[in-house]
Motif scaffolding. Structure first.
Motif, mmCIF file in Angstrom:
data_model
loop_
_atom_site.group_PDB
_atom_site.id
_atom_site.type_symbol
_atom_site.label_atom_id
_atom_site.label_comp_id
_atom_site.label_asym_id
_atom_site.label_seq_id
_atom_site.Cartn_x
_atom_site.Cartn_y
_atom_site.Cartn_z
ATOM 1 N N GLN A 140 28.297 -3.138 0.217
ATOM 2 C CA GLN A 140 26.965 -3.707 0.215
ATOM 3 C C GLN A 140 26.852 -4.940 -0.665
ATOM 4 O O GLN A 140 26.160 -5.892 -0.322
ATOM 5 C CB GLN A 140 25.944 -2.643 -0.187
ATOM 6 C CG GLN A 140 25.812 -1.570 0.873
ATOM 7 C CD GLN A 140 24.735 -0.548 0.568
ATOM 8 O OE1 GLN A 140 24.060 -0.627 -0.455
ATOM 9 N NE2 GLN A 140 24.577 0.417 1.451
ATOM 10 N N SER A 141 27.536 -4.939 -1.801
ATOM 11 C CA SER A 141 27.454 -6.119 -2.669
ATOM 12 C C SER A 141 28.156 -7.315 -2.034
ATOM 13 O O SER A 141 27.727 -8.452 -2.192
ATOM 14 C CB SER A 141 28.033 -5.818 -4.043
ATOM 15 O OG SER A 141 29.433 -5.627 -3.980
ATOM 16 N N HIS B 122 32.097 3.646 -11.638
ATOM 17 C CA HIS B 122 33.091 3.717 -10.561
ATOM 18 C C HIS B 122 34.402 4.310 -11.087
ATOM 19 O O HIS B 122 34.997 5.177 -10.443
ATOM 20 C CB HIS B 122 33.333 2.323 -9.971
ATOM 21 C CG HIS B 122 32.272 1.885 -9.011
ATOM 22 N ND1 HIS B 122 32.460 1.880 -7.652
ATOM 23 C CD2 HIS B 122 31.013 1.431 -9.220
ATOM 24 C CE1 HIS B 122 31.365 1.442 -7.057
ATOM 25 N NE2 HIS B 122 30.472 1.157 -8.000
ATOM 26 N N ASP C 269 28.049 -0.292 -14.079
ATOM 27 C CA ASP C 269 28.409 0.215 -12.744
ATOM 28 C C ASP C 269 29.925 0.313 -12.587
ATOM 29 O O ASP C 269 30.437 1.282 -12.013
ATOM 30 C CB ASP C 269 27.844 -0.682 -11.650
ATOM 31 C CG ASP C 269 26.334 -0.560 -11.510
ATOM 32 O OD1 ASP C 269 25.783 0.485 -11.904
ATOM 33 O OD2 ASP C 269 25.715 -1.515 -11.005
ATOM 34 N N SER D 25 28.754 2.075 0.747
ATOM 35 C CA SER D 25 29.310 1.955 -0.599
ATOM 36 C C SER D 25 28.796 0.699 -1.306
ATOM 37 O O SER D 25 28.541 -0.326 -0.664
ATOM 38 C CB SER D 25 30.838 1.934 -0.563
ATOM 39 O OG SER D 25 31.288 0.693 -0.052
ATOM 40 N N PRO D 26 28.649 0.771 -2.620
ATOM 41 C CA PRO D 26 28.205 -0.401 -3.379
ATOM 42 C C PRO D 26 29.126 -1.607 -3.211
ATOM 43 O O PRO D 26 28.650 -2.745 -3.163
ATOM 44 C CB PRO D 26 28.213 0.084 -4.831
ATOM 45 C CG PRO D 26 28.087 1.547 -4.743
ATOM 46 C CD PRO D 26 28.766 1.949 -3.465
ATOM 47 N N LEU E 53 29.189 -6.217 -9.408
ATOM 48 C CA LEU E 53 28.958 -4.962 -10.113
ATOM 49 C C LEU E 53 28.785 -5.252 -11.607
ATOM 50 O O LEU E 53 29.528 -6.049 -12.179
ATOM 51 C CB LEU E 53 30.140 -4.000 -9.940
ATOM 52 C CG LEU E 53 30.360 -3.374 -8.579
ATOM 53 C CD1 LEU E 53 31.587 -2.472 -8.613
ATOM 54 C CD2 LEU E 53 29.157 -2.590 -8.124
ATOM 55 N N PHE F 230 23.226 -5.270 -1.121
ATOM 56 C CA PHE F 230 22.980 -4.650 -2.415
ATOM 57 C C PHE F 230 23.306 -5.686 -3.478
ATOM 58 O O PHE F 230 24.450 -6.145 -3.559
ATOM 59 C CB PHE F 230 23.867 -3.411 -2.562
ATOM 60 C CG PHE F 230 23.671 -2.630 -3.823
ATOM 61 C CD1 PHE F 230 22.509 -1.918 -4.034
ATOM 62 C CD2 PHE F 230 24.648 -2.599 -4.796
ATOM 63 C CE1 PHE F 230 22.340 -1.181 -5.190
ATOM 64 C CE2 PHE F 230 24.486 -1.872 -5.959
ATOM 65 C CZ PHE F 230 23.320 -1.154 -6.147
ATOM 66 N N THR G 268 27.366 7.401 -6.868
ATOM 67 C CA THR G 268 26.223 6.995 -6.053
ATOM 68 C C THR G 268 25.960 8.011 -4.948
ATOM 69 O O THR G 268 26.775 8.906 -4.704
ATOM 70 C CB THR G 268 26.500 5.635 -5.382
ATOM 71 O OG1 THR G 268 27.626 5.779 -4.506
ATOM 72 C CG2 THR G 268 26.774 4.540 -6.413
#
Length: 171
Positions: free
Chosen positions: A163-164, A56, A52, A159-160, A48, A169, A94
């Motif tokens: 995914q990260s 959050h 970002d 969710s980021p 992140l 992501f 998001t």
């Protein structure tokens, strides 16, 4: 190790919150603390960006303020407000967060109807031997942590953070 932390901590805390709320109509504060602390420890290594990361945190703060207002108006329980805010940090500002909150509302509505039906037919429920906690049958509130937990399970893969970690992501 980082992947395991993301894939275990959030779901486990949400499952425990839902289970505790079902059984005792309370959500332990330590679950919210674990969610926030683990996010703060994991996020810098998850890809992140600083911006970002800030979004959050702002998401969690915004949900906390809204939850506190609803708690003050006696619309939402304190544990529900705290776990919702702590979990919102993992979603950030998001589309996944929008989906999460939509699912919380949808599952919460269904849960409320089910709880009202159970209470209206409490004699039948007791006679049937279904394992429904007495606190749910007697309390004047809904264990909304169940809906929050279910929504988390339905949307966490979007969710980021998720995914990260799994490489979908980039950050």
């Amino acid at each position: 190790m980082l992947t395991a932390a993301v894939l275990v901590i959030f779901p486990l805390c949400m499952a425990m919150a839902a289970t505790n709320d079902f059984l005792s109509m309370t959500i332990p504060n330590r679950l919210s603390v674990i969610l926030v602390a683990s996010f703060l420890l994991i996020a810098p290594f998850s890809g992140l960006s600083v911006v970002d990361f800030g979004w959050h945190l702002l998401t969690g703060l915004t949900v906390f303020v809204a939850g506190f207002a609803l708690f003050a108006l006696r619309v939402m329980g304190g544990g529900d407000a705290k776990i919702l805010a702590a979990s919102a940090i993992w979603y950030g500002w998001t589309a996944a967060a929008v989906n999460y909150f939509a699912y919380v509302g949808l599952f919460g509505g269904v849960l409320s109807v089910v709880v009202l039906l159970l209470r209206a037919n409490s004699n039948l429920i007791i006679a049937s031997g279904l394992p429904v906690p007495a606190t749910m049958m007697q309390a004047n509130k809904v264990p909304y942590g169940i809906a929050i937990g279910a929504a988390a399970f339905a949307t966490f893969p979007q969710s980021p953070m998720f995914q990260s970690i799994v490489g979908i992501f980039p950050g």
